[in-house]
Design an enzyme around this catalytic site. Sequence first.
Site, PDB file in Angstrom:
ATOM      1  N   ASN A   1       0.805  -1.216   0.000  1.00 24.71           N
ATOM      2  CA  ASN A   1       0.000   0.000   0.000  1.00 24.71           C
ATOM      3  C   ASN A   1       0.846   1.277   0.000  1.00 24.71           C
ATOM      4  OD1 ASN A   1      -2.362   1.830   0.948  1.00 24.71           O
ATOM      5  ND2 ASN A   1      -0.899   1.944   2.645  1.00 24.71           N
TER       6      ASN A   1
ATOM      7  N   TYR B   1       3.152  10.193 -11.704  1.00 27.88           N
ATOM      8  CA  TYR B   1       2.371   9.436 -10.697  1.00 27.88           C
ATOM      9  C   TYR B   1       1.462   8.430 -11.419  1.00 27.88           C
ATOM     10  CZ  TYR B   1      -0.943   8.126  -7.098  1.00 27.88           C
ATOM     11  OH  TYR B   1      -1.728   7.383  -6.238  1.00 27.88           O
TER      12      TYR B   1
HETATM   13  P1  NDP Z   1      -1.080   8.561   2.985  1.00 29.40           P
HETATM   14  O1  NDP Z   1      -0.108   9.638   2.619  1.00 29.40           O
HETATM   15  O2  NDP Z   1      -2.086   8.839   4.029  1.00 29.40           O
HETATM   16  O3  NDP Z   1      -0.273   7.238   3.379  1.00 29.40           O
HETATM   17  C1  NDP Z   1       0.863   6.823   2.655  1.00 29.40           C
HETATM   18  C2  NDP Z   1       1.622   5.796   3.468  1.00 29.40           C
HETATM   19  O4  NDP Z   1       2.745   5.339   2.716  1.00 29.40           O
HETATM   20  C3  NDP Z   1       2.139   6.358   4.776  1.00 29.40           C
HETATM   21  O5  NDP Z   1       1.918   5.409   5.796  1.00 29.40           O
HETATM   22  C4  NDP Z   1       3.635   6.514   4.527  1.00 29.40           C
HETATM   23  O6  NDP Z   1       4.341   6.313   5.747  1.00 29.40           O
HETATM   24  C5  NDP Z   1       3.883   5.360   3.556  1.00 29.40           C
HETATM   25  N1  NDP Z   1       5.093   5.552   2.773  1.00 29.40           N
HETATM   26  C6  NDP Z   1       5.343   6.509   1.843  1.00 29.40           C
HETATM   27  N2  NDP Z   1       6.581   6.392   1.372  1.00 29.40           N
HETATM   28  C7  NDP Z   1       7.148   5.330   2.013  1.00 29.40           C
HETATM   29  C8  NDP Z   1       8.429   4.733   1.978  1.00 29.40           C
HETATM   30  N3  NDP Z   1       9.391   5.189   1.162  1.00 29.40           N
HETATM   31  N4  NDP Z   1       8.668   3.672   2.773  1.00 29.40           N
HETATM   32  C9  NDP Z   1       7.712   3.205   3.609  1.00 29.40           C
HETATM   33  N5  NDP Z   1       6.476   3.735   3.681  1.00 29.40           N
HETATM   34  C10 NDP Z   1       6.213   4.801   2.908  1.00 29.40           C
HETATM   35  O7  NDP Z   1      -1.794   8.181   1.614  1.00 29.40           O
HETATM   36  P2  NDP Z   1      -2.891   7.060   1.243  1.00 29.40           P
HETATM   37  O8  NDP Z   1      -3.272   6.257   2.396  1.00 29.40           O
HETATM   38  O9  NDP Z   1      -3.949   7.771   0.500  1.00 29.40           O
HETATM   39  O10 NDP Z   1      -2.055   6.217   0.195  1.00 29.40           O
HETATM   40  C11 NDP Z   1      -1.883   4.819   0.259  1.00 29.40           C
HETATM   41  C12 NDP Z   1      -1.780   4.262  -1.145  1.00 29.40           C
HETATM   42  O11 NDP Z   1      -3.001   4.478  -1.820  1.00 29.40           O
HETATM   43  C13 NDP Z   1      -0.694   4.899  -2.002  1.00 29.40           C
HETATM   44  O12 NDP Z   1      -0.052   3.888  -2.758  1.00 29.40           O
HETATM   45  C14 NDP Z   1      -1.474   5.816  -2.923  1.00 29.40           C
HETATM   46  O13 NDP Z   1      -0.794   6.044  -4.140  1.00 29.40           O
HETATM   47  C15 NDP Z   1      -2.743   5.014  -3.111  1.00 29.40           C
HETATM   48  N6  NDP Z   1      -3.919   5.743  -3.554  1.00 29.40           N
HETATM   49  C16 NDP Z   1      -4.345   6.846  -2.857  1.00 29.40           C
HETATM   50  C17 NDP Z   1      -5.467   7.535  -3.288  1.00 29.40           C
HETATM   51  C18 NDP Z   1      -5.927   8.784  -2.619  1.00 29.40           C
HETATM   52  O14 NDP Z   1      -6.693   9.547  -3.241  1.00 29.40           O
HETATM   53  N7  NDP Z   1      -5.554   9.049  -1.386  1.00 29.40           N
HETATM   54  C19 NDP Z   1      -6.248   7.055  -4.444  1.00 29.40           C
HETATM   55  C20 NDP Z   1      -5.705   5.879  -5.082  1.00 29.40           C
HETATM   56  C21 NDP Z   1      -4.604   5.245  -4.627  1.00 29.40           C
HETATM   57  P3  NDP Z   1       5.653   7.073   6.227  1.00 29.40           P
HETATM   58  O15 NDP Z   1       5.583   8.469   5.722  1.00 29.40           O
HETATM   59  O16 NDP Z   1       5.569   6.954   7.733  1.00 29.40           O
HETATM   60  O17 NDP Z   1       6.776   6.277   5.658  1.00 29.40           O
HETATM   61  C1  8X3 Z   2      -4.696   9.033  -6.124  1.00 25.91           C
HETATM   62  C2  8X3 Z   2      -5.918   9.519  -6.778  1.00 25.91           C
HETATM   63  O1  8X3 Z   2      -6.770  11.030  -8.604  1.00 25.91           O
HETATM   64  O2  8X3 Z   2      -5.192  11.990  -7.072  1.00 25.91           O
HETATM   65  O3  8X3 Z   2      -4.217   7.879  -6.740  1.00 25.91           O
HETATM   66  O4  8X3 Z   2      -4.470  10.440  -8.713  1.00 25.91           O
HETATM   67  S1  8X3 Z   2      -5.567  10.802  -7.838  1.00 25.91           S
END
Ligand code: NDP
Ligand code: 8X3
Length: 264
Positions: free
Chosen positions: A96, A162
């Site tokens: 994730n 992205y």
């Molecule tokens: P958040 O920013 O809330 O969470 C992201 C998480 O990823 C954090 O726990 C962060 O932890 C961790 N992370 C980032 N970089 C690293 C790294 N190098 N090593 C280890 N951990 C890492 O975002 P979301 O919960 O929204 O995102 C989760 C996933 O869902 C992502 O892959 C995102 O692309 C995807 N996604 C999100 C959407 C949205 O609209 N929010 C829509 C579609 C997909 P820490 O900083 O402590 O390392």
């Molecule tokens: C995250 C959703 O629409 O910002 O994946 O790219 S969007």
Amino acid sequence: MPISFAHKLTDKIVLITGASSGIGEACAHYFAEAGARLILCARREGKLQALADDLQQKYSVKTFLLPLDIQQSDAINTAIANLPESWQAINILINNAGLSRGLDKQYIAPLQDWEEMIDTNVKGLLYMTRAIVPGMVERNSGHVINIGSVAARYTYPGGSVYCATKAAVKVLTEGLKIDLLGTPIRVTNIEPGMVETEFSDVRFRGDTDRAKSVYSGITALTADDIADSILYAATRPLHVNISEIYLLATDQSTGTLIHRREQP
Ligand code: NDP
Ligand code: 8X3
């Protein structure tokens, strides 16, 4: 058979990357409630510890913390090789962790932003997969759940790198399932639309007003909505492989077609 818990998760070991926030943190709650044991991975160890304490209090769940940067393959390999014996047989890997940086045009965006997105969303996911799936193959059991995005389907202005990383997640998920054919290991791609988490704060480097405006006038998906879908995929009977789940807020129709209500 009750529909929601066809495959029981009691005492299964679930490794969640990006567990310190958003979707990963919500998954920790959903899988803890379902009785799983959790390996919580992210860079912010303090957040992981606070989550572990909360989970212990709410669900009496056993957790193991893996504070690391998934961009570092050596750190991953060392951490996985040195898991205590009782935590080694990982049943479910939820890839994730991920992020976006900026919305600059492709021909002028800072190289560092590209590196971070590609190194985390693509290479980090691959490193985790490479470190954990061989054990699943050996044990003849496992499930890999990758978090893709609507961004894999619709490229948007300033978001092409992205979007490319999430298109890569889609292809890598398909490829892993192909390469695991003949084993009982399941592979799933979850593709959410806009989810209100720290995602936009990270993209705009703490510019909270700009981050909030991304979700203004809409009812965005919540991290819980996504955790619920992930739990659904994980709890189907073992002969059922949910290949992908694509879910959008009702206020969103494509990557960029969004219905925003008037603000008061
Ligand atoms: P958040 O920013 O809330 O969470 C992201 C998480 O990823 C954090 O726990 C962060 O932890 C961790 N992370 C980032 N970089 C690293 C790294 N190098 N090593 C280890 N951990 C890492 O975002 P979301 O919960 O929204 O995102 C989760 C996933 O869902 C992502 O892959 C995102 O692309 C995807 N996604 C999100 C959407 C949205 O609209 N929010 C829509 C579609 C997909 P820490 O900083 O402590 O390392
Ligand atoms: C995250 C959703 O629409 O910002 O994946 O790219 S969007």
